[in-house]
Design a protein around this motif. Structure first.
Motif, PDB file in Angstrom:
ATOM      1  N   UNK A  52      49.789  30.729 -16.228  1.00 56.08           N
ATOM      2  CA  UNK A  52      48.904  29.607 -15.945  1.00 56.08           C
ATOM      3  C   UNK A  52      47.456  30.004 -15.783  1.00 56.08           C
ATOM      4  N   UNK A  53      47.066  31.136 -16.396  1.00 54.40           N
ATOM      5  CA  UNK A  53      45.696  31.617 -16.241  1.00 54.40           C
ATOM      6  C   UNK A  53      44.873  31.474 -17.512  1.00 54.40           C
ATOM      7  N   UNK A  54      45.464  30.870 -18.533  1.00 53.26           N
ATOM      8  CA  UNK A  54      44.745  30.617 -19.771  1.00 53.26           C
ATOM      9  C   UNK A  54      45.395  29.448 -20.482  1.00 53.26           C
ATOM     10  N   UNK A  55      44.618  28.740 -21.259  1.00 51.83           N
ATOM     11  CA  UNK A  55      45.127  27.644 -22.073  1.00 51.83           C
ATOM     12  C   UNK A  55      45.419  28.147 -23.482  1.00 51.83           C
ATOM     13  N   UNK A  56      46.465  27.665 -24.121  1.00 52.63           N
ATOM     14  CA  UNK A  56      46.762  28.095 -25.501  1.00 52.63           C
ATOM     15  C   UNK A  56      45.573  27.922 -26.431  1.00 52.63           C
ATOM     16  N   UNK A  57      44.794  26.861 -26.222  1.00 52.76           N
ATOM     17  CA  UNK A  57      43.653  26.616 -27.090  1.00 52.76           C
ATOM     18  C   UNK A  57      42.533  27.628 -26.942  1.00 52.76           C
ATOM     19  N   UNK A  66      36.351  38.385 -14.600  1.00 54.94           N
ATOM     20  CA  UNK A  66      36.222  39.457 -13.622  1.00 54.94           C
ATOM     21  C   UNK A  66      36.021  38.904 -12.236  1.00 54.94           C
ATOM     22  N   UNK A  67      36.273  39.740 -11.273  1.00 57.03           N
ATOM     23  CA  UNK A  67      36.202  39.286  -9.900  1.00 57.03           C
ATOM     24  C   UNK A  67      34.789  38.936  -9.460  1.00 57.03           C
ATOM     25  N   UNK A 124      40.228  38.256 -16.738  1.00 58.62           N
ATOM     26  CA  UNK A 124      41.043  37.083 -17.054  1.00 58.62           C
ATOM     27  C   UNK A 124      42.289  37.034 -16.179  1.00 58.62           C
ATOM     28  N   UNK A 125      42.868  38.193 -15.929  1.00 55.63           N
ATOM     29  CA  UNK A 125      44.088  38.240 -15.122  1.00 55.63           C
ATOM     30  C   UNK A 125      43.820  37.908 -13.648  1.00 55.63           C
ATOM     31  N   UNK A 126      42.563  37.965 -13.255  1.00 51.99           N
ATOM     32  CA  UNK A 126      42.211  37.588 -11.881  1.00 51.99           C
ATOM     33  C   UNK A 126      41.837  36.103 -11.755  1.00 51.99           C
TER      34      UNK A 126
END
Length: 311
Positions: free
Chosen positions: A228-233, A295-296, A274-276
């Motif tokens: 839930x940290x990025x949209x497919x688009x 990034x943080x 992105x993972x943050x």
């Protein structure tokens, strides 16, 4: 990181350096080079080519020693991809650069495409330094012997061909010359064939690494979507930006939310940013992170001019 022992880098004899200066090096000279080298004071890097000012270090010279008439180097902290190329025999030529006081400046490997390794720090040299640079070339015993024999045969044939009563001997020499020329041509063809195979292997390896890198990026993006940290688009934008960052050689310090900092490549910093991101429950979609906010701490990686901008 790996190590390798006993790499032949120089040999006693008369040699001409890259500046055209000719000097005869004795075994005692080689021993002096080995004696003067102290990696605790000035560690010489392992590089590719003939760097004048800076180059990535693929390893370090841990020590020098002399065996017979040859100077040997022990290498440490060798980058794994570079080690693979050494094991494959891809670098037949080595170059040592020496200061006037016989100190070792660097050990350069020549003759193959350097591996694209992210995160390597550049070693910087003073371009004004006066160094002596010598190239050591591995040649096979057979190749050297054939060409030397052919040269001797030609010289001897020219000497006796005009003398009375030596016609039969000259004919025998001509036949020997023809046989050796055929052997040299065969050896050259084998070298050419091996070089073509090497180039194909390099191309295949580069294509494999590119495909693997692309697959790793796609897997990483899919993990972001699943979390839930990025949209497919967002995929085209994120993938293209990550690919551009992957071409850069610089590194940067990434600051995690727990305060831990680590020096990583620009692309790795981008992915970690992105993972943050917050997940859907943390209102990811109310204010979406874009590459300049990844990034943080909303870090903006410095991208080299030749990488270009992505909008």
């Amino acid at each position: 990181m790996a190590s390798i022992k006993g790499v032949e880098v120089f040999r006693a004899g008369t040699h001409t350096d890259s500046a055209g200066r000719t000097k005869t090096w004795t075994v005692d000279d080689l021993r002096e080079i080995a004696r003067c080298y102290d990696p605790t004071l000035a560690e010489a890097p392992v590089v590719v080519g003939h760097p004048k000012t800076d180059a990535p270090a693929y390893g370090w010279v841990a020590g020098l020693r002399v065996e017979g008439d040859t100077l040997l180097a022990d290498l440490s902290q060798v980058e794994p991809q570079f080690m693979d190329l050494l094991r494959q025999g891809r670098f037949k030529k080595r170059s040592i650069a020496l200061y006037d006081d016989m100190g070792l400046r660097h050990l350069g490997f020549l003759g193959a495409t350097p591996p694209a390794v992210q995160g390597l720090k550049d070693v910087r040299f003073n371009g004004a330094e006066d160094v002596q640079e010598y190239t050591f070339h591995e040649t096979t015993e057979d190749e050297m012997t054939l060409k030397e024999v052919l040269k001797e045969i030609k010289a001897l044939r020219d000497e006796v061909s005009g003398q009375n009563g030596q016609q039969a001997f000259a004919e025998r020499l001509r036949a020997m010359e023809s046989n050796v020329e055929a052997a040299v041509a065969e050896a050259d063809a084998k070298v050419k064939d091996a070089d073509e195979k090497r180039q194909k292997a390099e191309k295949d390896l580069a294509e494999f690494r590119a495909a693997r890198t692309k697959k790793d990026r796609e897997d990483r993006f899919e993990a972001l979507v699943a979390a839930g940290k990025a949209l497919p688009g967002e995929k085209p934008q994120i993938m293209a930006y990550a690919e551009q960052l992957g071409q850069a050689t610089q590194t940067m310090e990434f600051s995690a939310r727990d305060g831990h900092t680590e020096e990583v490549s620009l692309e790795e910093s981008y992915w970690r940013g992105l993972e943050q991101r917050p997940d859907a429950n943390g209102h990811l979609f109310s204010e979406q992170a874009t590459p300049d906010r990844a990034g943080g701490q909303r870090q903006e990686p410095e991208i080299p001019a030749d990488v270009g901008d992505y909008c």
